[in-house]
Design an enzyme around this catalytic site. Sequence first.
Site, PDB file in Angstrom:
ATOM      1  N   HIS A  26       0.847  -1.199   0.000  1.00 38.94           N
ATOM      2  CA  HIS A  26       0.000   0.000   0.000  1.00 38.94           C
ATOM      3  C   HIS A  26       0.876   1.240   0.000  1.00 38.94           C
ATOM      4  O   HIS A  26       1.974   1.248   0.553  1.00 38.94           O
ATOM      5  CB  HIS A  26      -0.947   0.018   1.203  1.00 38.94           C
ATOM      6  CG  HIS A  26      -0.282  -0.254   2.513  1.00 38.94           C
ATOM      7  ND1 HIS A  26       0.075  -1.524   2.921  1.00 38.94           N
ATOM      8  CD2 HIS A  26       0.108   0.579   3.501  1.00 38.94           C
ATOM      9  CE1 HIS A  26       0.646  -1.457   4.101  1.00 38.94           C
ATOM     10  NE2 HIS A  26       0.685  -0.183   4.489  1.00 38.94           N
ATOM     11  N   HIS A  71       1.019   5.082   1.258  1.00 43.34           N
ATOM     12  CA  HIS A  71       0.423   6.085   2.147  1.00 43.34           C
ATOM     13  C   HIS A  71       0.495   7.436   1.432  1.00 43.34           C
ATOM     14  O   HIS A  71       1.579   7.847   0.983  1.00 43.34           O
ATOM     15  CB  HIS A  71       1.222   6.222   3.448  1.00 43.34           C
ATOM     16  CG  HIS A  71       1.198   5.027   4.347  1.00 43.34           C
ATOM     17  ND1 HIS A  71       0.423   4.957   5.492  1.00 43.34           N
ATOM     18  CD2 HIS A  71       1.878   3.855   4.291  1.00 43.34           C
ATOM     19  CE1 HIS A  71       0.633   3.810   6.104  1.00 43.34           C
ATOM     20  NE2 HIS A  71       1.512   3.110   5.401  1.00 43.34           N
TER      21      HIS A  71
HETATM   22  P1  AMP Z   1       1.834   0.043   7.390  1.00 39.31           P
HETATM   23  O1  AMP Z   1       2.205   0.199   8.834  1.00 39.31           O
HETATM   24  O2  AMP Z   1       2.687   0.825   6.448  1.00 39.31           O
HETATM   25  O3  AMP Z   1       1.711  -1.414   7.021  1.00 39.31           O
HETATM   26  O4  AMP Z   1       0.401   0.700   7.234  1.00 39.31           O
HETATM   27  C1  AMP Z   1      -0.787   0.041   7.554  1.00 39.31           C
HETATM   28  C2  AMP Z   1      -1.797   1.108   7.795  1.00 39.31           C
HETATM   29  O5  AMP Z   1      -3.082   0.515   7.764  1.00 39.31           O
HETATM   30  C3  AMP Z   1      -1.656   1.804   9.141  1.00 39.31           C
HETATM   31  O6  AMP Z   1      -1.416   3.188   8.953  1.00 39.31           O
HETATM   32  C4  AMP Z   1      -2.999   1.534   9.811  1.00 39.31           C
HETATM   33  O7  AMP Z   1      -3.459   2.623  10.565  1.00 39.31           O
HETATM   34  C5  AMP Z   1      -3.893   1.238   8.619  1.00 39.31           C
HETATM   35  N1  AMP Z   1      -5.050   0.427   8.909  1.00 39.31           N
HETATM   36  C6  AMP Z   1      -5.079  -0.749   9.566  1.00 39.31           C
HETATM   37  N2  AMP Z   1      -6.334  -1.220   9.602  1.00 39.31           N
HETATM   38  C7  AMP Z   1      -7.106  -0.330   8.924  1.00 39.31           C
HETATM   39  C8  AMP Z   1      -8.486  -0.251   8.606  1.00 39.31           C
HETATM   40  N3  AMP Z   1      -9.360  -1.207   8.989  1.00 39.31           N
HETATM   41  N4  AMP Z   1      -8.937   0.818   7.918  1.00 39.31           N
HETATM   42  C9  AMP Z   1      -8.087   1.786   7.529  1.00 39.31           C
HETATM   43  N5  AMP Z   1      -6.769   1.770   7.788  1.00 39.31           N
HETATM   44  C10 AMP Z   1      -6.287   0.723   8.482  1.00 39.31           C
END
Ligand code: AMP
Length: 188
Positions: A174, A176
């Site tokens: 993903h 950001h």
């Molecule tokens: P990473 O730490 O780069 O893997 O980013 C994962 C992101 O997913 C984090 O910023 C979380 O806050 C976000 N996240 C996890 N669960 C959800 C969800 N159900 N809806 C939206 N964002 C989420």
Amino acid sequence: MSAILSPVRLYNPIRNQIFRCSFGSQLNRVVPSLTRLVGSPSPSLTRIVSQSTSNSSMSSEKEAALAASSTIPDSPTIFDKILNKEIPANVVYEDDKVLAFRDINPQAPVHILIIPKVKDGLSRLAKAEERHMEILGRLLHTAKVIAKQEGLEDGFRIVINDGPKGCQSVYHIHVHLLGGRQMEWPAG
Ligand code: AMP
């Protein structure tokens, strides 16, 4: 948690995975993410494995566990549940290839995650192969489209966390998209 000022290792037994994060916002970000993933804040599920300081030593057992954590299974994640509409998300953009939704734990006034609808082995950027070039380019182009949609004319930041040392917590690649405030450099 906010009292912890040195790097910590967090263990998520559901995914047999260790996260190593620095103090401050990253830790505060990861703990809620793990809590959501395991569905419970139980310390038996999400616990601090070790808190390392510059003069502390890690046991070989923990070193081995950390090394093993770099072999991350390509299993479904919470993002599959969002894609399958099993759990809600605040979707800001969708086409046949990508989905973008607001991060549940925003680190800026605008914090959007852009994901491929088909993971195709891209649990993390480190898994990228030549066949992924089209979708990787599409994720970035979509980020630019959404930045415009969100009114981020003065700039924005793109982040892709990769693996334990990159503090990745969801293993479905993903992007950001962060904006709406002045960013700082270097990143933490
Ligand atoms: P990473 O730490 O780069 O893997 O980013 C994962 C992101 O997913 C984090 O910023 C979380 O806050 C976000 N996240 C996890 N669960 C959800 C969800 N159900 N809806 C939206 N964002 C989420």
